[in-house]
Scaffold this active site. Sequence first.
Site, PDB file in Angstrom:
ATOM      1  N   ARG A 151     120.417   6.429  32.588  1.00 16.46           N
ATOM      2  CA  ARG A 151     119.366   7.462  32.655  1.00 16.46           C
ATOM      3  C   ARG A 151     119.791   8.728  33.392  1.00 16.46           C
ATOM      4  O   ARG A 151     118.951   9.516  33.822  1.00 16.46           O
ATOM      5  CB  ARG A 151     118.081   6.912  33.267  1.00 16.46           C
ATOM      6  CG  ARG A 151     117.510   5.770  32.470  1.00 16.46           C
ATOM      7  CD  ARG A 151     116.021   5.639  32.631  1.00 16.46           C
ATOM      8  NE  ARG A 151     115.526   4.610  31.749  1.00 16.46           N
ATOM      9  CZ  ARG A 151     115.498   3.312  32.052  1.00 16.46           C
ATOM     10  NH1 ARG A 151     115.918   2.901  33.231  1.00 16.46           N
ATOM     11  NH2 ARG A 151     115.039   2.453  31.192  1.00 16.46           N
ATOM     12  N   LYS A 160     123.575  22.666  28.236  1.00 16.64           N
ATOM     13  CA  LYS A 160     123.299  22.172  26.887  1.00 16.64           C
ATOM     14  C   LYS A 160     124.316  21.090  26.566  1.00 16.64           C
ATOM     15  O   LYS A 160     125.527  21.340  26.633  1.00 16.64           O
ATOM     16  CB  LYS A 160     123.412  23.292  25.861  1.00 16.64           C
ATOM     17  CG  LYS A 160     122.197  24.165  25.788  1.00 16.64           C
ATOM     18  CD  LYS A 160     122.294  25.059  24.566  1.00 16.64           C
ATOM     19  CE  LYS A 160     121.099  25.957  24.457  1.00 16.64           C
ATOM     20  NZ  LYS A 160     121.229  26.917  23.339  1.00 16.64           N
ATOM     21  N   GLU A 165     133.404  34.695  21.357  1.00 17.80           N
ATOM     22  CA  GLU A 165     132.211  34.465  22.214  1.00 17.80           C
ATOM     23  C   GLU A 165     132.120  35.565  23.281  1.00 17.80           C
ATOM     24  O   GLU A 165     131.029  35.924  23.716  1.00 17.80           O
ATOM     25  CB  GLU A 165     132.270  33.094  22.889  1.00 17.80           C
ATOM     26  CG  GLU A 165     131.852  31.921  22.022  1.00 17.80           C
ATOM     27  CD  GLU A 165     130.343  31.788  21.783  1.00 17.80           C
ATOM     28  OE1 GLU A 165     129.549  32.537  22.380  1.00 17.80           O
ATOM     29  OE2 GLU A 165     129.971  30.924  20.967  1.00 17.80           O
ATOM     30  N   LYS A 178     126.330  34.804  31.574  1.00 22.95           N
ATOM     31  CA  LYS A 178     125.708  33.537  31.162  1.00 22.95           C
ATOM     32  C   LYS A 178     124.918  32.932  32.322  1.00 22.95           C
ATOM     33  O   LYS A 178     123.815  32.399  32.134  1.00 22.95           O
ATOM     34  CB  LYS A 178     126.759  32.558  30.650  1.00 22.95           C
ATOM     35  CG  LYS A 178     126.152  31.233  30.256  1.00 22.95           C
ATOM     36  CD  LYS A 178     126.437  30.759  28.878  1.00 22.95           C
ATOM     37  CE  LYS A 178     125.508  29.596  28.515  1.00 22.95           C
ATOM     38  NZ  LYS A 178     126.018  28.731  27.506  1.00 22.95           N
ATOM     39  N   GLU A 225     115.664  27.937  27.018  1.00 24.99           N
ATOM     40  CA  GLU A 225     115.709  28.763  25.815  1.00 24.99           C
ATOM     41  C   GLU A 225     114.326  29.050  25.232  1.00 24.99           C
ATOM     42  O   GLU A 225     114.116  29.020  24.020  1.00 24.99           O
ATOM     43  CB  GLU A 225     116.586  28.077  24.753  1.00 24.99           C
ATOM     44  CG  GLU A 225     117.148  29.076  23.748  1.00 24.99           C
ATOM     45  CD  GLU A 225     118.070  28.412  22.743  1.00 24.99           C
ATOM     46  OE1 GLU A 225     119.141  27.946  23.169  1.00 24.99           O
ATOM     47  OE2 GLU A 225     117.718  28.388  21.563  1.00 24.99           O
ATOM     48  N   ARG A 252     117.149  33.292  26.937  1.00 28.17           N
ATOM     49  CA  ARG A 252     118.367  32.554  26.548  1.00 28.17           C
ATOM     50  C   ARG A 252     118.628  32.613  25.042  1.00 28.17           C
ATOM     51  O   ARG A 252     119.750  32.410  24.591  1.00 28.17           O
ATOM     52  CB  ARG A 252     118.269  31.102  27.040  1.00 28.17           C
ATOM     53  CG  ARG A 252     119.580  30.343  26.862  1.00 28.17           C
ATOM     54  CD  ARG A 252     119.645  29.054  27.651  1.00 28.17           C
ATOM     55  NE  ARG A 252     120.905  28.384  27.412  1.00 28.17           N
ATOM     56  CZ  ARG A 252     121.333  27.337  28.092  1.00 28.17           C
ATOM     57  NH1 ARG A 252     120.599  26.828  29.045  1.00 28.17           N
ATOM     58  NH2 ARG A 252     122.497  26.789  27.816  1.00 28.17           N
ATOM     59  N   ASN A 295     122.256  33.204  21.186  1.00 27.10           N
ATOM     60  CA  ASN A 295     122.473  32.680  19.839  1.00 27.10           C
ATOM     61  C   ASN A 295     122.847  33.765  18.834  1.00 27.10           C
ATOM     62  O   ASN A 295     122.877  33.505  17.627  1.00 27.10           O
ATOM     63  CB  ASN A 295     121.216  31.938  19.353  1.00 27.10           C
ATOM     64  CG  ASN A 295     120.956  30.716  20.190  1.00 27.10           C
ATOM     65  OD1 ASN A 295     121.903  30.011  20.572  1.00 27.10           O
ATOM     66  ND2 ASN A 295     119.705  30.465  20.523  1.00 27.10           N
ATOM     67  N   HIS A 319     124.960  32.857  15.966  1.00 29.04           N
ATOM     68  CA  HIS A 319     125.050  31.395  15.901  1.00 29.04           C
ATOM     69  C   HIS A 319     124.230  30.792  14.764  1.00 29.04           C
ATOM     70  O   HIS A 319     124.613  29.761  14.210  1.00 29.04           O
ATOM     71  CB  HIS A 319     124.612  30.770  17.231  1.00 29.04           C
ATOM     72  CG  HIS A 319     125.667  30.886  18.294  1.00 29.04           C
ATOM     73  ND1 HIS A 319     126.161  32.095  18.724  1.00 29.04           N
ATOM     74  CD2 HIS A 319     126.343  29.937  18.996  1.00 29.04           C
ATOM     75  CE1 HIS A 319     127.079  31.875  19.660  1.00 29.04           C
ATOM     76  NE2 HIS A 319     127.213  30.587  19.841  1.00 29.04           N
ATOM     77  N   HIS A 366     126.240  28.425  12.557  1.00 33.49           N
ATOM     78  CA  HIS A 366     125.972  26.986  12.409  1.00 33.49           C
ATOM     79  C   HIS A 366     125.846  26.617  10.930  1.00 33.49           C
ATOM     80  O   HIS A 366     126.271  25.532  10.514  1.00 33.49           O
ATOM     81  CB  HIS A 366     124.684  26.605  13.138  1.00 33.49           C
ATOM     82  CG  HIS A 366     124.841  26.594  14.634  1.00 33.49           C
ATOM     83  ND1 HIS A 366     123.795  26.371  15.497  1.00 33.49           N
ATOM     84  CD2 HIS A 366     125.922  26.782  15.423  1.00 33.49           C
ATOM     85  CE1 HIS A 366     124.233  26.419  16.746  1.00 33.49           C
ATOM     86  NE2 HIS A 366     125.515  26.671  16.720  1.00 33.49           N
ATOM     87  N   HIS A 379     134.403  26.682  16.118  1.00 30.49           N
ATOM     88  CA  HIS A 379     133.059  27.197  16.396  1.00 30.49           C
ATOM     89  C   HIS A 379     133.069  28.726  16.572  1.00 30.49           C
ATOM     90  O   HIS A 379     132.252  29.445  15.985  1.00 30.49           O
ATOM     91  CB  HIS A 379     132.498  26.517  17.647  1.00 30.49           C
ATOM     92  CG  HIS A 379     131.176  27.048  18.065  1.00 30.49           C
ATOM     93  ND1 HIS A 379     130.054  26.986  17.264  1.00 30.49           N
ATOM     94  CD2 HIS A 379     130.784  27.679  19.204  1.00 30.49           C
ATOM     95  CE1 HIS A 379     129.034  27.554  17.884  1.00 30.49           C
ATOM     96  NE2 HIS A 379     129.449  27.984  19.067  1.00 30.49           N
TER      97      HIS A 379
HETATM   98  N1  GLY Z   1     125.604  28.454  23.769  1.00 32.93           N
HETATM   99  C1  GLY Z   1     124.334  29.026  23.896  1.00 32.93           C
HETATM  100  C2  GLY Z   1     123.595  28.587  25.114  1.00 32.93           C
HETATM  101  O1  GLY Z   1     124.184  27.999  25.994  1.00 32.93           O
HETATM  102  O2  GLY Z   1     122.421  28.800  25.201  1.00 32.93           O
END
Ligand code: GLY
Length: 357
Positions: free
Chosen positions: A117, A139, A181, A223, A233, A237, A241, A244, A248, A261
């Site tokens: 957990r 994330k 990035e 970041k 997010e 946040r 993206n 992205h 994706h 990526h």
């Molecule tokens: N890679 C995008 C984020 O960490 O929100």
Amino acid sequence: MPSFRVETPQHCYSAIVERGVIGQVAEHLPKHTGKVFVVSTEDVWRHQGQALAHSLTDVPHEVLFLPGGEDQKRLAPLELLADEMVQRGGDRSSVVIAFGGGIVNDMAGFLAAIFMRGIPVVQVPTTLLAQVDAAIGGKTGVNLVSGKNLIGSFHQPFSVLIDPAVLQTLPMREYRSGLYEIVKAGIIREPALFEYLATHSDDVLTRKPGAIDRIIEDSVRMKAEVVSSDEREGDLRRILNFGHTFGHALEAETAYTRFLHGEAVAWGMRAAVYLSELTGHLSAEDSVEILETIQLYGPIPPLDGIPAANLLARLVHDKKTIQGKVHFVLAVRIGEVTVVSGIDDKLVLEAIRSSLV
Ligand code: GLY
């Protein structure tokens, strides 16, 4: 030692950027920790493991390996590793050190989130992309056949240790993937970083230490600020993206095997720039400047043979799609983006087609 604070409701921690920090990992573990599990890939361990192993000489630890590759970023290997942890004496006092690129950071972070957990994870990213993005912000997760990162959890690390020295031996393709990035960081919130990237590509591409350190520090600071303001997010946040949603779709369409990526994101940023211009959000002048700067850090591997209509269909399966509405992060100017939904499919298809040529 540049150190950037990430302050979230779940946990507050530092992302430290320092040459040689891999040799000091033991000093950055939680106090009174039990058995430490280093989770890596055989490839990363072969090339970079020595310094970390040396740092852990006096710390009881085990090294466990994940399979490499985005197509292996699935739940099954984590179940095997969790069993191995139990057999090797893992318990609630254990700690995971995620030592590798973005895939390892995401998977080992998720393993730490669900093992008994939840146990702490120290993120030690070894690729540029992981250093400026994946390792920071909590994330974690794995892919489903239906889409990228569709199972996961927010599990903030205990600390993030970024050693730019390890990048000297990173394959060029992986290095470029991380640079995209960083270009993203410039476009969404850091105009001075964007300007630096647009004017110092030789220094960046030849990996001059001063250039690498500067672009990493700017990206990590950005970041850390964004995640501190919006851990889950719900708001700010989402700007991370940029590129992205399209990226994706490209990764899923090519079964995660054709593009790294960052390469998919680079293409996705091109599509997002075309869409920003088509919808009247971005001037033609800024659009050209962004596309040229992405190109400076290219080439993006060719996308020929991928039908635009398939990519459009994939967009609706992205987890950023809410109640059937795709949210696009669009550029307003260099250093500023906005989130827009309800864009006509015809415009999205036109942007995809423009970006494919
Ligand atoms: N890679 C995008 C984020 O960490 O929100």
